[in-house]
Design a protein around this motif. Structure first.
Motif, PDB file in Angstrom:
ATOM      1  N   GLN A   1       6.317  -3.285  13.577  1.00  0.00           N
ATOM      2  CA  GLN A   1       5.619  -2.006  13.606  1.00  0.00           C
ATOM      3  C   GLN A   1       4.478  -1.966  14.610  1.00  0.00           C
ATOM      4  O   GLN A   1       4.253  -0.940  15.261  1.00  0.00           O
ATOM      5  N   PHE A   2       3.753  -3.086  14.750  1.00  0.00           N
ATOM      6  CA  PHE A   2       2.523  -3.069  15.535  1.00  0.00           C
ATOM      7  C   PHE A   2       2.534  -4.008  16.736  1.00  0.00           C
ATOM      8  O   PHE A   2       1.620  -3.953  17.568  1.00  0.00           O
ATOM      9  N   GLY A   3       3.502  -4.911  16.806  1.00  0.00           N
ATOM     10  CA  GLY A   3       3.540  -5.852  17.908  1.00  0.00           C
ATOM     11  C   GLY A   3       2.725  -7.094  17.667  1.00  0.00           C
ATOM     12  O   GLY A   3       2.755  -8.021  18.473  1.00  0.00           O
ATOM     13  N   PHE A   4       2.000  -7.143  16.564  1.00  0.00           N
ATOM     14  CA  PHE A   4       1.273  -8.358  16.193  1.00  0.00           C
ATOM     15  C   PHE A   4       0.868  -8.281  14.735  1.00  0.00           C
ATOM     16  O   PHE A   4       1.034  -7.244  14.072  1.00  0.00           O
TER      17      PHE A   4
ATOM     18  N   PRO B   1       0.832  -1.211   0.000  1.00  0.00           N
ATOM     19  CA  PRO B   1       0.000   0.000   0.000  1.00  0.00           C
ATOM     20  C   PRO B   1       0.860   1.252   0.000  1.00  0.00           C
ATOM     21  O   PRO B   1       2.057   1.207   0.359  1.00  0.00           O
ATOM     22  N   ALA B   2       0.268   2.364  -0.394  1.00  0.00           N
ATOM     23  CA  ALA B   2       1.000   3.633  -0.357  1.00  0.00           C
ATOM     24  C   ALA B   2       1.431   3.965   1.063  1.00  0.00           C
ATOM     25  O   ALA B   2       2.517   4.511   1.290  1.00  0.00           O
ATOM     26  N   HIS B   3       0.579   3.630   2.027  1.00  0.00           N
ATOM     27  CA  HIS B   3       0.892   3.848   3.443  1.00  0.00           C
ATOM     28  C   HIS B   3       0.638   2.542   4.192  1.00  0.00           C
ATOM     29  O   HIS B   3      -0.505   2.105   4.311  1.00  0.00           O
ATOM     30  N   ALA B   4       1.694   1.926   4.679  1.00  0.00           N
ATOM     31  CA  ALA B   4       1.566   0.669   5.418  1.00  0.00           C
ATOM     32  C   ALA B   4       1.162   0.992   6.849  1.00  0.00           C
ATOM     33  O   ALA B   4       1.993   1.215   7.718  1.00  0.00           O
TER      34      ALA B   4
END
Length: 343
Positions: free
Chosen positions: A205-208, A59-62
């Motif tokens: 990035q998110f922990g999961f 995506p343009a923004h992950a």
């Protein structure tokens, strides 16, 4: 067997009887799945595309813990398969989850990467154990450690398929183990490395991570499996509640039912190797397999998309966006609450 035959994994002379556990581990078992420690065991960076093997569309923004995969929609048939098969191209293609990469193309809109295998599953199946092989298919003995006894092998559907969807044998003659090693090293392994990298990025990035593994099923496979007096449209597989938080499975089921799809959980498909292997909520990796009845969107005899593919794509895009929103909220709550949700 030389290192280059296994795409950089030195495995020794496997045909002489080496154990394959270590080989399988280097192919599909990065340390973070065991320990949850991505910093200590990062999955190596990989290219976003290897010609004929896989493609990652980003995506343009992950901005989502969601990862989407289409492991069985590949239709670039390697020449060595075409030279060895006894079947015509249409028979070979009967095993494809045809056009699923199109059905799932809304992944980027949901902020998620989409991983697509470009080679066909009949060549090598990434949703099997790496060396789940039928000895009767090979002219030479398989190395010690190969998985040679399973329901899937008995059905002719191991890592290297013996038959296609209509049970027709694929090959006129036996293969060599080198044939299998080539496919596993140069197709299966890179696909799994790409999948591991995407999971690692979400964890970093998110922990999961929530992985949606997208498949299609022949209408004949569920013609007599009915719900609400209709054939099944969707099967959700989470290995009977083991591989994903119930919140995700319940949200997907509710979503489809509200749109008048018939839905079942875990029957007749509870989840394949990818779901079982990567689905480890205790370290923050959730996996939900989604099987879609091919009759909803394609002509199964001609292997052509039908008009129904467009409304289905819109619904799947909306589902991925909804799951992505849920995943983001869970990520904001922290890893502890995510693990609690899976218990």
């Amino acid at each position: 067997m030389s290192a280059d035959k296994m795409t950089g994994n030195a495995v020794g002379d496997a045909t002489a009887g080496d154990r394959l556990e270590d080989v399988a581990s280097t192919l599909i078992e990065p340390g973070f799945l065991c320990s949850g420690d991505v910093a200590a065991h990062p999955a190596p960076a990989v290219p976003d595309e290897i010609a004929g093997v896989y493609r990652i569309e980003r995506p343009a923004h992950a901005n989502s813990p969601l990862v989407v995969a289409s492991p069985h929609s590949g239709r670039l048939y390697p020449q060595d398969l075409l030279d060895a098969t006894r079947l015509d191209p249409m028979d070979l293609r009967s095993s494809e989850d045809s056009f699923m990469e199109q059905v799932l193309e809304g992944a980027n809109q949901a902020g998620a990467a989409l991983l697509t295998a470009l080679f066909p599953r009949v060549y090598v199946d990434v949703n099997r154990e790496p060396f789940e092989l039928d000895p009767s298919m090979f002219s030479d003995p398989l190395p010690d450690g190969a998985a040679t006894d399973s329901i899937r092998i008995s059905a002719g559907l191991g890592t290297i398929a013996r038959v296609v969807a209509n049970s027709e044998p694929v090959y006129a003659q036996k293969l060599s183990f080198e044939d299998a090693a080539h496919r596993i090293g140069n197709y299966y392994a890179p696909y799994h490395r790409a999948l591991q990298r995407l999971i690692a990025e979400a964890l970093e990035q998110f922990g999961f991570c929530l992985l949606i593994d997208g498949h299609s099923m022949p209408s004949s496979a569920v013609r007599h499996v009915r719900s609400e007096r209709r054939p099944i449209d969707i099967v959700l597989g989470d290995c009977h509640g083991v591989t994903a938080a119930q919140a995700f499975t319940e949200q997907a089921e509710t979503f489809f039912r509200e749109r008048h799809y018939t839905v079942r959980r875990n029957s007749p498909y509870a989840g394949g190797f990818v779901t079982r292997h990567y689905g480890r909520p205790e370290v923050g990796v959730h996996v939900l397999q989604i099987e879609i009845n091919r009759a909803l969107y394609m002509d199964e005899r001609r292997i052509e998309p039908r008009a129904g593919i467009e409304p289905l794509k819109k619904d799947i895009t909306a589902l991925l966006s909804a799951l992505s929103d849920t995943a983001r909220r869970m990520a904001e709550d922290g890893t502890a609450s995510i693990r609690a949700a899976a218990e």
